[in-house]
Design a protein around this motif. Structure first.
Motif, PDB file in Angstrom:
ATOM      1  N   PRO A   1      40.201  31.360  35.744  1.00  0.00           N
ATOM      2  CA  PRO A   1      41.518  31.998  35.706  1.00  0.00           C
ATOM      3  C   PRO A   1      41.561  33.091  36.764  1.00  0.00           C
ATOM      4  O   PRO A   1      40.552  33.747  37.035  1.00  0.00           O
ATOM      5  N   PRO A   2      42.710  33.282  37.422  1.00  0.00           N
ATOM      6  CA  PRO A   2      42.803  34.245  38.527  1.00  0.00           C
ATOM      7  C   PRO A   2      42.356  35.660  38.157  1.00  0.00           C
ATOM      8  O   PRO A   2      41.888  36.397  39.018  1.00  0.00           O
ATOM      9  N   MET A   3      42.479  36.044  36.889  1.00  0.00           N
ATOM     10  CA  MET A   3      42.110  37.407  36.514  1.00  0.00           C
ATOM     11  C   MET A   3      40.609  37.579  36.297  1.00  0.00           C
ATOM     12  O   MET A   3      40.134  38.688  36.139  1.00  0.00           O
ATOM     13  N   PHE A   4      39.853  36.487  36.335  1.00  0.00           N
ATOM     14  CA  PHE A   4      38.400  36.573  36.185  1.00  0.00           C
ATOM     15  C   PHE A   4      37.799  37.114  37.482  1.00  0.00           C
ATOM     16  O   PHE A   4      38.148  36.659  38.569  1.00  0.00           O
ATOM     17  N   VAL A   5      36.875  38.039  37.354  1.00  0.00           N
ATOM     18  CA  VAL A   5      36.201  38.583  38.536  1.00  0.00           C
ATOM     19  C   VAL A   5      35.426  37.479  39.256  1.00  0.00           C
ATOM     20  O   VAL A   5      35.276  37.506  40.478  1.00  0.00           O
ATOM     21  N   GLU A   6      34.976  36.478  38.524  1.00  0.00           N
ATOM     22  CA  GLU A   6      34.251  35.362  39.136  1.00  0.00           C
ATOM     23  C   GLU A   6      35.128  34.595  40.122  1.00  0.00           C
ATOM     24  O   GLU A   6      34.623  34.041  41.096  1.00  0.00           O
ATOM     25  N   ALA A   7      36.436  34.550  39.882  1.00  0.00           N
ATOM     26  CA  ALA A   7      37.344  33.860  40.807  1.00  0.00           C
ATOM     27  C   ALA A   7      37.341  34.558  42.161  1.00  0.00           C
ATOM     28  O   ALA A   7      37.229  33.915  43.208  1.00  0.00           O
ATOM     29  N   GLN A   8      37.453  35.869  42.134  1.00  0.00           N
ATOM     30  CA  GLN A   8      37.453  36.638  43.380  1.00  0.00           C
ATOM     31  C   GLN A   8      36.088  36.552  44.065  1.00  0.00           C
ATOM     32  O   GLN A   8      36.002  36.399  45.290  1.00  0.00           O
ATOM     33  N   ALA A   9      35.038  36.640  43.287  1.00  0.00           N
ATOM     34  CA  ALA A   9      33.685  36.585  43.852  1.00  0.00           C
ATOM     35  C   ALA A   9      33.400  35.200  44.427  1.00  0.00           C
ATOM     36  O   ALA A   9      32.789  35.080  45.494  1.00  0.00           O
ATOM     37  N   ALA A  10      33.829  34.148  43.741  1.00  0.00           N
ATOM     38  CA  ALA A  10      33.613  32.787  44.233  1.00  0.00           C
ATOM     39  C   ALA A  10      34.356  32.585  45.554  1.00  0.00           C
ATOM     40  O   ALA A  10      33.820  31.985  46.486  1.00  0.00           O
ATOM     41  N   ALA A  11      35.574  33.105  45.658  1.00  0.00           N
ATOM     42  CA  ALA A  11      36.340  32.996  46.907  1.00  0.00           C
ATOM     43  C   ALA A  11      35.600  33.681  48.043  1.00  0.00           C
ATOM     44  O   ALA A  11      35.514  33.170  49.153  1.00  0.00           O
TER      45      ALA A  11
END
Length: 66
Positions: A46-56
């Protein structure tokens, strides 16, 4: 375990599993596998997960496009 009856929670768990497995692959020098797993994390996180930003950020660092 990424097997929750709640589909939203399950997707978050799969996101986290892919992200942290990608980090492990990266530490072991398996860049292509890490890139693949980070890509899967991007799909499931989900976009609000910090993992999404880190994975990007990791995909970008590995020379891919998020």
């Amino acid at each position: 375990m990424a097997d929750d009856p709640d589909p939203i929670k399950k997707k978050g768990q799969i996101c986290e599993a892919n992200f942290f497995t990608a980090e492990l692959a990266l530490q072991r020098g398996l860049k292509e596998e890490a890139r693949r797993l980070f890509g899967l994390a991007l799909v499931d996180c989900p976009p609000m997960f910090v993992e999404a930003q880190a994975a990007a950020a990791e995909v970008k660092m590995l020379g891919g496009s998020p």
